[in-house]
Design a protein around this motif. Structure first.
Motif, PDB file in Angstrom:
ATOM      1  N   ASN A 153     -61.744 -49.501  87.238  1.00  0.00           N
ATOM      2  CA  ASN A 153     -62.549 -49.207  86.056  1.00  0.00           C
ATOM      3  C   ASN A 153     -63.976 -48.802  86.401  1.00  0.00           C
ATOM      4  OD1 ASN A 153     -60.580 -49.567  84.106  1.00  0.00           O
ATOM      5  ND2 ASN A 153     -60.965 -51.750  83.936  1.00  0.00           N
ATOM      6  N   VAL A 154     -64.499 -49.262  87.514  1.00  0.00           N
ATOM      7  CA  VAL A 154     -65.878 -48.943  87.890  1.00  0.00           C
ATOM      8  C   VAL A 154     -66.062 -47.433  88.086  1.00  0.00           C
ATOM      9  CG1 VAL A 154     -67.684 -49.311  89.611  1.00  0.00           C
ATOM     10  CG2 VAL A 154     -66.297 -51.232  88.836  1.00  0.00           C
ATOM     11  N   PRO A 155     -65.224 -46.748  88.874  1.00  0.00           N
ATOM     12  CA  PRO A 155     -65.420 -45.297  89.015  1.00  0.00           C
ATOM     13  C   PRO A 155     -65.162 -44.521  87.715  1.00  0.00           C
ATOM     14  CG  PRO A 155     -63.625 -46.047  90.435  1.00  0.00           C
ATOM     15  CD  PRO A 155     -64.194 -47.243  89.774  1.00  0.00           C
ATOM     16  N   LYS A 156     -64.260 -45.031  86.882  1.00  0.00           N
ATOM     17  CA  LYS A 156     -64.005 -44.360  85.595  1.00  0.00           C
ATOM     18  C   LYS A 156     -65.250 -44.392  84.723  1.00  0.00           C
ATOM     19  CE  LYS A 156     -59.060 -45.443  85.280  1.00  0.00           C
ATOM     20  NZ  LYS A 156     -58.061 -46.228  84.524  1.00  0.00           N
ATOM     21  N   ILE A 157     -65.880 -45.572  84.648  1.00  0.00           N
ATOM     22  CA  ILE A 157     -67.088 -45.709  83.835  1.00  0.00           C
ATOM     23  C   ILE A 157     -68.214 -44.868  84.411  1.00  0.00           C
ATOM     24  CG2 ILE A 157     -68.878 -47.342  83.122  1.00  0.00           C
ATOM     25  CD1 ILE A 157     -66.661 -49.412  82.759  1.00  0.00           C
ATOM     26  N   LYS A 158     -68.345 -44.865  85.725  1.00  0.00           N
ATOM     27  CA  LYS A 158     -69.399 -44.064  86.362  1.00  0.00           C
ATOM     28  C   LYS A 158     -69.204 -42.586  86.077  1.00  0.00           C
ATOM     29  CE  LYS A 158     -71.705 -43.373  90.773  1.00  0.00           C
ATOM     30  NZ  LYS A 158     -71.738 -43.747  92.192  1.00  0.00           N
ATOM     31  N   LYS A 159     -67.972 -42.119  86.139  1.00  0.00           N
ATOM     32  CA  LYS A 159     -67.678 -40.707  85.867  1.00  0.00           C
ATOM     33  C   LYS A 159     -68.005 -40.352  84.419  1.00  0.00           C
ATOM     34  CE  LYS A 159     -64.001 -37.320  85.874  1.00  0.00           C
ATOM     35  NZ  LYS A 159     -62.578 -37.140  85.676  1.00  0.00           N
ATOM     36  N   ILE A 160     -67.625 -41.221  83.482  1.00  0.00           N
ATOM     37  CA  ILE A 160     -67.897 -40.970  82.065  1.00  0.00           C
ATOM     38  C   ILE A 160     -69.392 -40.887  81.814  1.00  0.00           C
ATOM     39  CG2 ILE A 160     -67.786 -42.006  79.763  1.00  0.00           C
ATOM     40  CD1 ILE A 160     -65.004 -43.053  80.511  1.00  0.00           C
ATOM     41  N   VAL A 161     -70.146 -41.801  82.403  1.00  0.00           N
ATOM     42  CA  VAL A 161     -71.601 -41.829  82.179  1.00  0.00           C
ATOM     43  C   VAL A 161     -72.270 -40.612  82.798  1.00  0.00           C
ATOM     44  CG1 VAL A 161     -73.718 -43.083  82.747  1.00  0.00           C
ATOM     45  CG2 VAL A 161     -71.726 -44.317  81.924  1.00  0.00           C
ATOM     46  N   LEU A 162     -71.839 -40.199  83.984  1.00  0.00           N
ATOM     47  CA  LEU A 162     -72.460 -39.048  84.630  1.00  0.00           C
ATOM     48  C   LEU A 162     -72.120 -37.741  83.922  1.00  0.00           C
ATOM     49  CD1 LEU A 162     -72.131 -40.010  88.396  1.00  0.00           C
ATOM     50  CD2 LEU A 162     -74.146 -40.184  86.912  1.00  0.00           C
ATOM     51  N   GLU A 163     -70.971 -37.680  83.273  1.00  0.00           N
ATOM     52  CA  GLU A 163     -70.603 -36.487  82.514  1.00  0.00           C
ATOM     53  C   GLU A 163     -71.393 -36.373  81.215  1.00  0.00           C
ATOM     54  OE1 GLU A 163     -66.390 -36.630  81.966  1.00  0.00           O
ATOM     55  OE2 GLU A 163     -65.972 -35.989  84.016  1.00  0.00           O
ATOM     56  N   ASP A 164     -71.587 -37.500  80.536  1.00  0.00           N
ATOM     57  CA  ASP A 164     -72.317 -37.503  79.264  1.00  0.00           C
ATOM     58  C   ASP A 164     -73.158 -38.771  79.205  1.00  0.00           C
ATOM     59  OD1 ASP A 164     -73.302 -37.199  76.734  1.00  0.00           O
ATOM     60  OD2 ASP A 164     -71.372 -37.422  75.709  1.00  0.00           O
ATOM     61  N   ARG A 165     -74.430 -38.646  79.496  1.00  0.00           N
ATOM     62  CA  ARG A 165     -75.324 -39.797  79.559  1.00  0.00           C
ATOM     63  C   ARG A 165     -75.660 -40.368  78.192  1.00  0.00           C
ATOM     64  NH1 ARG A 165     -77.558 -40.567  84.684  1.00  0.00           N
ATOM     65  NH2 ARG A 165     -77.085 -38.867  86.099  1.00  0.00           N
ATOM     66  N   ARG A 166     -75.266 -39.671  77.135  1.00  0.00           N
ATOM     67  CA  ARG A 166     -75.544 -40.168  75.780  1.00  0.00           C
ATOM     68  C   ARG A 166     -74.437 -41.068  75.247  1.00  0.00           C
ATOM     69  NH1 ARG A 166     -76.451 -34.876  72.641  1.00  0.00           N
ATOM     70  NH2 ARG A 166     -74.862 -34.255  74.102  1.00  0.00           N
ATOM     71  N   MET A 167     -73.393 -41.272  76.020  1.00  0.00           N
ATOM     72  CA  MET A 167     -72.302 -42.146  75.587  1.00  0.00           C
ATOM     73  C   MET A 167     -72.810 -43.577  75.465  1.00  0.00           C
ATOM     74  SD  MET A 167     -69.156 -40.715  75.342  1.00  0.00           S
ATOM     75  CE  MET A 167     -67.946 -41.875  75.888  1.00  0.00           C
ATOM     76  N   THR A 168     -72.404 -44.253  74.410  1.00  0.00           N
ATOM     77  CA  THR A 168     -72.787 -45.645  74.243  1.00  0.00           C
ATOM     78  C   THR A 168     -71.757 -46.543  74.929  1.00  0.00           C
ATOM     79  OG1 THR A 168     -71.563 -45.911  72.175  1.00  0.00           O
ATOM     80  CG2 THR A 168     -73.850 -45.134  72.012  1.00  0.00           C
ATOM     81  N   GLU A 169     -72.139 -47.780  75.134  1.00  0.00           N
ATOM     82  CA  GLU A 169     -71.227 -48.731  75.760  1.00  0.00           C
ATOM     83  C   GLU A 169     -69.999 -48.953  74.885  1.00  0.00           C
ATOM     84  OE1 GLU A 169     -73.576 -52.200  76.542  1.00  0.00           O
ATOM     85  OE2 GLU A 169     -74.665 -51.230  78.165  1.00  0.00           O
ATOM     86  N   ARG A 170     -70.197 -48.952  73.581  1.00  0.00           N
ATOM     87  CA  ARG A 170     -69.059 -49.137  72.663  1.00  0.00           C
ATOM     88  C   ARG A 170     -68.085 -47.965  72.740  1.00  0.00           C
ATOM     89  NH1 ARG A 170     -69.903 -53.641  70.020  1.00  0.00           N
ATOM     90  NH2 ARG A 170     -72.009 -54.288  69.474  1.00  0.00           N
ATOM     91  N   GLU A 171     -68.603 -46.734  72.864  1.00  0.00           N
ATOM     92  CA  GLU A 171     -67.726 -45.570  72.979  1.00  0.00           C
ATOM     93  C   GLU A 171     -66.933 -45.609  74.281  1.00  0.00           C
ATOM     94  OE1 GLU A 171     -70.665 -42.513  72.606  1.00  0.00           O
ATOM     95  OE2 GLU A 171     -70.347 -42.291  70.446  1.00  0.00           O
ATOM     96  N   ILE A 172     -67.588 -46.004  75.360  1.00  0.00           N
ATOM     97  CA  ILE A 172     -66.897 -46.114  76.651  1.00  0.00           C
ATOM     98  C   ILE A 172     -65.808 -47.180  76.571  1.00  0.00           C
ATOM     99  CG2 ILE A 172     -67.170 -46.738  79.076  1.00  0.00           C
ATOM    100  CD1 ILE A 172     -70.046 -45.610  78.881  1.00  0.00           C
ATOM    101  N   ALA A 173     -66.132 -48.313  75.961  1.00  0.00           N
ATOM    102  CA  ALA A 173     -65.148 -49.393  75.818  1.00  0.00           C
ATOM    103  C   ALA A 173     -63.946 -48.923  75.003  1.00  0.00           C
ATOM    104  CB  ALA A 173     -65.796 -50.604  75.162  1.00  0.00           C
ATOM    105  N   ARG A 174     -64.198 -48.184  73.933  1.00  0.00           N
ATOM    106  CA  ARG A 174     -63.111 -47.680  73.098  1.00  0.00           C
ATOM    107  C   ARG A 174     -62.261 -46.679  73.865  1.00  0.00           C
ATOM    108  NH1 ARG A 174     -65.762 -44.779  69.208  1.00  0.00           N
ATOM    109  NH2 ARG A 174     -65.347 -42.965  70.462  1.00  0.00           N
ATOM    110  N   ASP A 175     -62.896 -45.779  74.630  1.00  0.00           N
ATOM    111  CA  ASP A 175     -62.154 -44.763  75.382  1.00  0.00           C
ATOM    112  C   ASP A 175     -61.277 -45.367  76.470  1.00  0.00           C
ATOM    113  OD1 ASP A 175     -63.320 -42.858  73.797  1.00  0.00           O
ATOM    114  OD2 ASP A 175     -64.765 -42.172  75.318  1.00  0.00           O
TER     115      ASP A 175
END
Length: 129
Positions: A68-90
């Motif tokens: 999960n760590v690299p998945k979250i890092k990839k999501i954040v680097l692609e779109d830095r405006r993502m919220t923690e709740r959106e990442i958790a939902r995805d």
């Protein structure tokens, strides 16, 4: 910790001997008094033992795994405006796990240098803040 494991052992014993959950809770409360587990916890553990759970200890969190760590890092680097709740939902993991991974493992924080209006008119765009 030791006390809670002992109480779970008692509950598992009651499940194996086909003692009802209400009676099992009474036994645990009588044996451990004020330090006994709550009614909700007792019912949850009783149900999981009845369904075939053999492990008495708490299972480790599965959301903070290495996958999960690299998945979250990839999501954040692609779109830095993502919220923690959106990442958790995805990723279908808890908000707290995402928060822990971002803050403690990846060392990321949300920084806002200044507040800027969302919609700027032509003159505001030319003016250098």
């Amino acid at each position: 910790m030791e006390n809670s494991v002992e109480q779970r052992i008692c509950l598992k014993f009651c499940v194996l001997n086909e003692i009802s959950c209400v009676e099992a809770l009474k036994i645990v409360q009588k044996a451990y008094g004020d330090s006994s587990m709550s009614r909700t916890q007792a019912y949850e553990w009783y149900k999981s033992f009845k369904e075939g759970r053999g492990v008495i200890e708490d299972l480790p969190s599965t959301s903070n795994t290495e996958e999960n760590v690299p998945k979250i890092k990839k999501i954040v680097l692609e779109d830095r405006r993502m919220t923690e709740r959106e990442i958790a939902r995805d990723l279908n993991i808890s908000y707290g796990s995402v928060h822990h991974i971002l803050r403690n493992i990846l060392g990321m924080t949300r920084v806002a240098a200044r507040l800027v209006p969302k919609h700027l008119d032509f003159l505001q765009k030319e003016y250098d803040f």
